[in-house]
Design an enzyme around this catalytic site. Structure first.
Site, PDB file in Angstrom:
ATOM      1  N   LYS A   1       1.710 -13.888  89.413  1.00  0.00           N
ATOM      2  CA  LYS A   1       1.443 -14.420  88.071  1.00  0.00           C
ATOM      3  C   LYS A   1       2.727 -14.295  87.263  1.00  0.00           C
ATOM      4  CE  LYS A   1      -1.542 -13.861  84.019  1.00  0.00           C
ATOM      5  NZ  LYS A   1      -2.673 -13.097  83.436  1.00  0.00           N
TER       6      LYS A   1
ATOM      7  N   LYS B   1       0.064 -18.406  89.836  1.00  0.00           N
ATOM      8  CA  LYS B   1      -0.219 -18.910  88.485  1.00  0.00           C
ATOM      9  C   LYS B   1       1.066 -18.888  87.680  1.00  0.00           C
ATOM     10  CE  LYS B   1      -3.004 -17.961  84.365  1.00  0.00           C
ATOM     11  NZ  LYS B   1      -3.953 -17.037  83.711  1.00  0.00           N
TER      12      LYS B   1
END
Length: 325
Positions: free
Chosen positions: A195, A248
């Protein structure tokens, strides 16, 4: 291969021919739809920076989930907007927390959906960071206990899949041990393994009311420049017990999606984040882009890069389009 014996355009002449040899296909079975749960009843408030996305009370979440199910979308991921916030995000642990109530309502409705829960503290803390803050930074190890307790609260409410998004070191292992110790050894974990500290998250922070009140999240989310580090993060999460690993954002990090899939061979999720959604919506509203075509092309690229699961706010729109074919 030589021309004119070989003419690649032969297989592009009609849509039927193009479909026959298409290498990458989108199906609703690949999609997860994000949803934002707020307190109260009969609440449905549109997020100003994300047209078509809403903060909804549990009863409205169930109504929306009925449509999600009818479209054949595989599942939903729930984010909570609590009634109260404090420095440790204590409301995330409560039996009657907003996400827990939504899970129970979906279960009561007997909907055939995978219910995924985001495990993080940023929505629940009054400072907007993803853990316990000490001396101006998030204190990693004390945060692990809170994250594990939040995951357990979601498991007890009936979640199918736990998705920690906080980016604390060791959180997958802490959650796995807690779930196993409480008899939830069957419950899978989808970790936000890579992330990145991205500017594409802006609209989400409006939707989840989780803007940091000081500083930013670059001391725990990843540097966007680092792909090798992303592979190390994924390896650590797999070692700690992650069943699915996520990258992400999605579209700006397709190289990472591809490398994760090729290196580990694990199920890979990619989150097409709020900024990716909002940019397309804004351009389409001005007539600058064909929304449906841009969305399908973007999602196809994410699948082509190696994502098995795509978390996207466009899930319902694309599912309607696929169903109409």
């Amino acid at each position: 291969m030589s021309f004119p014996v070989h003419r690649p355009r032969r297989l592009r002449k009609t849509e039927l021919l193009r479909g026959l040899v298409r290498e990458t296909r989108l199906t609703v079975a690949n999609f997860v739809y994000p949803m934002f749960v707020c307190p109260g009843s009969n609440v449905r408030q549109e997020v100003s920076s994300m047209p078509g996305v809403f903060q909804q009370s549990a009863d409205k979440i169930v109504e929306d989930c009925r449509e999600v199910e009818s479209l054949g979308i595989a599942g939903v991921i729930l984010f909570g907007l609590p009634e109260t916030k404090d420095p440790s995000g204590a409301s995330s642990l409560q039996k009657d927390g907003v996400v827990q109530r939504a899970i129970e309502a979906i279960r009561k409705a007997k909907l055939n959906l995978i219910v995924i829960t985001d495990v993080c503290l940023c929505e629940y803390t009054d400072h907007g960071h993803c853990g316990v803050v000490r001396d101006g930074d998030v204190d990693n190890d004390p945060t692990l206990e809170l994250l594990a307790a939040e995951a357990l609260a979601h498991a007890r409410a009936g979640a199918d899949l736990i998705a920690p998004s906080d980016m604390m070191d060791g959180r997958v292992g802490a959650i796995r041990r807690t779930l196993d110790g409480a008899g939830f050894d069957h419950l899978p974990i989808m970790s936000y393994a890579a992330k990145f500290a991205s500017a594409f998250y802006g609209p989400f922070r409006d939707a989840a009311d989780s803007v940091p009140q000081f500083g930013d999240r670059r001391s725990y989310q990843m540097d966007p420049a680092n792909a090798e580090e992303a592979l190390r993060e994924v390896a650590l999460d797999i070692e700690e017990g992650a069943d699915i690993v996520m990258v992400k954002p999605a579209l700006p990090y397709l190289d990472v999606v591809r490398r994760v899939k090729e290196r580990f061979g694990y199920p890979v999720a990619a989150y097409q984040v709020s900024g990716e959604y909002a940019m397309v919506k804004a351009a389409a509203a001005r007539g600058w882009l064909d929304e449906a075509r841009v969305v399908e092309e973007s999602l196809t690229a994410i699948r082509r890069a190696g994502a098995d699961i795509i978390i996207t706010y466009f899930a319902k729109d694309v599912a309607r389009g696929l169903g109409a074919r």
